[in-house]
Design a protein around this motif. Structure first.
Motif, mmCIF file in Angstrom:
data_model
loop_
_atom_site.group_PDB
_atom_site.id
_atom_site.type_symbol
_atom_site.label_atom_id
_atom_site.label_comp_id
_atom_site.label_asym_id
_atom_site.label_seq_id
_atom_site.Cartn_x
_atom_site.Cartn_y
_atom_site.Cartn_z
ATOM 1 N N ALA A 47 44.210 -44.517 -0.407
ATOM 2 C CA ALA A 47 45.211 -43.497 -0.722
ATOM 3 C C ALA A 47 44.777 -42.098 -0.293
ATOM 4 O O ALA A 47 45.555 -41.346 0.306
ATOM 5 C CB ALA A 47 45.502 -43.511 -2.220
ATOM 6 N N ASP A 48 43.517 -41.749 -0.591
ATOM 7 C CA ASP A 48 43.086 -40.360 -0.423
ATOM 8 C C ASP A 48 42.608 -40.021 0.982
ATOM 9 O O ASP A 48 42.629 -38.858 1.383
ATOM 10 C CB ASP A 48 41.974 -40.028 -1.408
ATOM 11 N N ILE A 49 42.168 -41.032 1.742
ATOM 12 C CA ILE A 49 41.637 -40.740 3.078
ATOM 13 C C ILE A 49 42.391 -41.504 4.168
ATOM 14 O O ILE A 49 42.933 -40.896 5.092
ATOM 15 C CB ILE A 49 40.131 -41.047 3.151
ATOM 16 N N LEU A 108 44.851 -43.301 9.252
ATOM 17 C CA LEU A 108 43.822 -44.116 9.903
ATOM 18 C C LEU A 108 44.276 -45.573 9.866
ATOM 19 O O LEU A 108 43.997 -46.315 8.933
ATOM 20 C CB LEU A 108 42.477 -43.943 9.191
ATOM 21 N N HIS A 109 44.983 -45.990 10.898
ATOM 22 C CA HIS A 109 45.634 -47.299 10.886
ATOM 23 C C HIS A 109 44.681 -48.453 11.176
ATOM 24 O O HIS A 109 44.989 -49.603 10.856
ATOM 25 C CB HIS A 109 46.773 -47.312 11.906
ATOM 26 N N ILE A 134 39.672 -39.014 14.458
ATOM 27 C CA ILE A 134 40.576 -38.319 13.520
ATOM 28 C C ILE A 134 39.803 -37.885 12.285
ATOM 29 O O ILE A 134 39.946 -36.750 11.801
ATOM 30 C CB ILE A 134 41.744 -39.240 13.130
ATOM 31 N N ALA A 135 38.968 -38.792 11.762
ATOM 32 C CA ALA A 135 38.182 -38.482 10.570
ATOM 33 C C ALA A 135 37.189 -37.352 10.845
ATOM 34 O O ALA A 135 37.030 -36.430 10.031
ATOM 35 C CB ALA A 135 37.448 -39.727 10.077
ATOM 36 N N GLY A 136 36.519 -37.424 11.996
ATOM 37 C CA GLY A 136 35.559 -36.378 12.342
ATOM 38 C C GLY A 136 36.208 -35.018 12.478
ATOM 39 O O GLY A 136 35.671 -34.006 11.999
ATOM 40 N N LYS A 137 37.367 -34.967 13.115
ATOM 41 C CA LYS A 137 38.114 -33.716 13.240
ATOM 42 C C LYS A 137 38.496 -33.183 11.863
ATOM 43 O O LYS A 137 38.444 -31.980 11.604
ATOM 44 C CB LYS A 137 39.382 -33.942 14.073
ATOM 45 N N ALA A 138 38.884 -34.091 10.971
ATOM 46 C CA ALA A 138 39.303 -33.680 9.623
ATOM 47 C C ALA A 138 38.140 -33.071 8.849
ATOM 48 O O ALA A 138 38.320 -32.114 8.082
ATOM 49 C CB ALA A 138 39.878 -34.875 8.870
#
Length: 588
Positions: free
Chosen positions: A274-276, A282-283, A329-333
């Motif tokens: 839910a939170d990440i 992130l499919h 995507i996670a790294g950019k976030a």
């Protein structure tokens, strides 16, 4: 594991006949810049990067050592800045499908797709990053790092163990949540996954005969409860004293996962989902293997590769699967503080302790590589990494995440091998060779274009002006500064004890205080004042400019404070010097 950036190109780029040794602030030497892959400098580096990986995969050897020809891998480079507007969350990627993977799959009549940016790998220990991310996201601050673990998991306190039995039992009341997060708790590396008791040939290897030794490993189909699990952990022996030395621990992150569950009042995998995962779309990312394995890179078989390996309780330690696209995507976030505040991110991306290697420190849960070979003529570069290579007894997967906050970039390498998990340091070193030198050059060129020039008060009667320039040393510098008709360099030289004002160095460094405006942004800098004729710090390797920040003030504002106003294109249009109560417009 060895440091990335072993080549000497950065040092060669910055080495010269400079006799002056600047003492910059910690952090980026130049202001934020726009990453453009089509830029001449960056574009050339990316072409070289592709060529070097082409050669590496063909010959299985390169400037940083050999690699296994059996390794399939995917790499992506990403940036906190969108640059020239890419449709994908990265600005460069590279994929290699090893012939060995196709051969193994052909023998089992399985069709293997070529690796792409959405190919799914097991990422193992990179799960640590998501566990800590979710903890910070749940608590909204890092004060929880100071809490004793026993405050959140009281079941760990073994009332039957003596307080003075520091060798036989972990003293959980003495361990903090922050020590779990930074591998400083001194607790066991793993819980069940690395115990060799179950190996039938153990006596042949010189180990004692098998004994009745049972751990509630809480496998996927077991009924082992969290309470049972914590009760058994409470009796484990420590590895080192809490806070004494970093000691890698997956078990520590299992415990952090339970703390996340208590904070959120729901299962750990649901918190991440839910939170990440959903928040960032992130499919291809999941806790435990995805039900649909059609995108999976699975060497040999699901069982032999470790794809399907699962231990209960390891949701928060080594359980996750992802793709380079999702990890970008996670790294950019993380770099852009999308789920946390900028203040939280600044605290998160900092060291927690040293290691026995002076070039390496440990963070939460980062291993931070410090490249200082270009110092003092060039910047110090800190790369925040997590490398997962659990060993071939657990899986055939390896993964490597790296973040370089000072330049707003990162890389992700995911791999699978048909024989043993790959050592990805050679891959990371090649990235460092090409990318970081290009980014340093590009940031210097952009800083020169955007800030360099003369600035003067619009009121000519005021007679105030400065001249901002750049060279190959870190930071911008002020060559001339006039305040109300007075050569203010003379004033600053007198305040700092520099005998000749021409020998005063006034170098500007970004403070990372940036405000967005309707017309662009405002960026604050601080000036470091040094005597160019003196050896830095009396010839010692220390740099103490941080001791003198804000030292000289006028009407409550530091004489070293400079605030630039930038337009939407990133070009400076004016600079404010609050202590001098003046705004100077850039000359056209």
């Amino acid at each position: 594991m060895v440091p990335i950036l072993r080549a000497s190109s950065l040092f060669l780029f910055f080495s010269s006949a400079w006799s002056f040794t600047p003492c910059p602030l910690l952090g980026p030497s130049f202001p934020p810049f726009t990453l453009d892959p089509s830029d001449k400098v960056v574009g050339s580096a990316l072409k070289n990067l592709t060529a070097r990986f082409d050669n590496l995969t063909k010959s299985s050897t390169g400037s940083h050592g050999d690699i296994s020809p059996k390794t399939t891998f995917s790499i992506a480079l990403f940036s906190s800045d969108d640059g020239s507007a890419e449709d994908k969350p990265f600005f460069w990627d590279y994929h290699h499908t090893a012939p060995a993977l196709k051969e193994k799959s052909s023998s089992s009549n399985k069709v293997v797709r070529n690796t792409t940016d959405d190919s799914i790998y097991r990422i193992g220990g990179l799960t640590h990053v998501f566990t800590l991310w979710s903890l910070l996201n749940q608590t909204a601050d890092q004060h929880i790092f100071d809490d004793p673990v026993s405050k959140h998991l009281p079941e760990l306190v073994n009332k039957d163990s003596a307080k003075d039995d520091v060798i036989g039992h972990v003293q959980w009341e003495d361990i903090t949540v922050g020590q779990l997060a930074s591998h400083m708790a001194g607790v066991a590396r793993d819980y069940c996954s690395s115990d060799l008791t179950s190996q039938k040939n153990a006596p042949k290897a010189g180990l004692p005969p098998r004994q009745a030794y049972s751990l509630p490993c809480c496998g996927e189909n077991s009924k082992c409860s969290t309470s049972d699990f914590l009760k058994h952990i409470s009796g484990r022996m420590p590895v080192v004293a809490p806070g004494a030395s970093p000691s890698y621990s997956n078990l520590a992150f299992q415990l952090l996962g339970y703390i996340v569950e208590k904070q959120a009042k729901k299962p750990f995998n649901e918190v991440l989902e839910a939170d990440i995962f959903k928040a960032l779309k992130l499919h291809e990312t999941s806790v435990f293997a995805p039900k649909d394995s059609s995108k999976g890179i699975i060497p040999v078989s699901k069982e032999a590769s470790g794809w399907s390996t699962r231990f209960g309780g390891d949701e928060a330690s080594i359980s996750m699967f992802s793709s380079v696209k999702d990890m970008a995507i996670a790294g950019k976030a993380i770099l852009n503080s999308e789920l946390l505040s900028q203040t939280q991110t600044n605290r998160w991306l900092k060291p927690a302790t040293f290691t026995s290697n002076p070039a390496n420190t440990v963070g939460y849960p980062w291993v931070i590589y410090t490249d200082s070979r270009a110092y003092p003529q060039g910047p110090i570069i800190n790369t925040y990494t997590v490398l997962s290579n659990e060993g071939d007894h657990e899986s055939l997967y390896s993964s490597y995440l790296g973040l370089v906050p000072d330049y707003g970039v990162g890389f992700i390498i995911l791999s699978a091998d048909t024989k043993k998990p790959a050592d990805l340091n050679a891959h990371a070193d090649i990235i460092g060779d090409e990318l970081l030198e290009a980014l340093i050059k590009s940031s210097l060129l952009q800083a020169t274009e955007n800030f360099r020039g003369g600035y003067a008060a619009s009121n000519k009667h005021l007679n105030s002006s400065i001249s901002v320039k750049s060279d190959k040393l870190p930071g911008l510098f002020v060559e001339d500064i006039i305040s109300n008709g007075t050569n203010f360099r003379d004033t600053l030289a007198q305040l700092t004890g520099v005998k000749k004002s021409k020998d005063l160095s006034i170098r500007l460094y970004p403070t990372q205080l940036v405000e967005k405006t309707t017309k662009g942004s405002k960026q604050a800098f601080r000036a470091v004042l040094q005597d160019k004729t003196e050896s830095a710090d009396g010839g010692t390797p220390t740099c103490v400019s941080w001791l003198d920040l804000d030292k000289f003030q006028y009407a409550g504002r530091g004489l070293d404070e400079f605030i630039f106003t930038l337009d939407k294109t990133g070009h400076a249009v004016s600079v404010e010097i609050p202590a001098l109560q003046v705004i100077l417009d850039k000359k056209k």
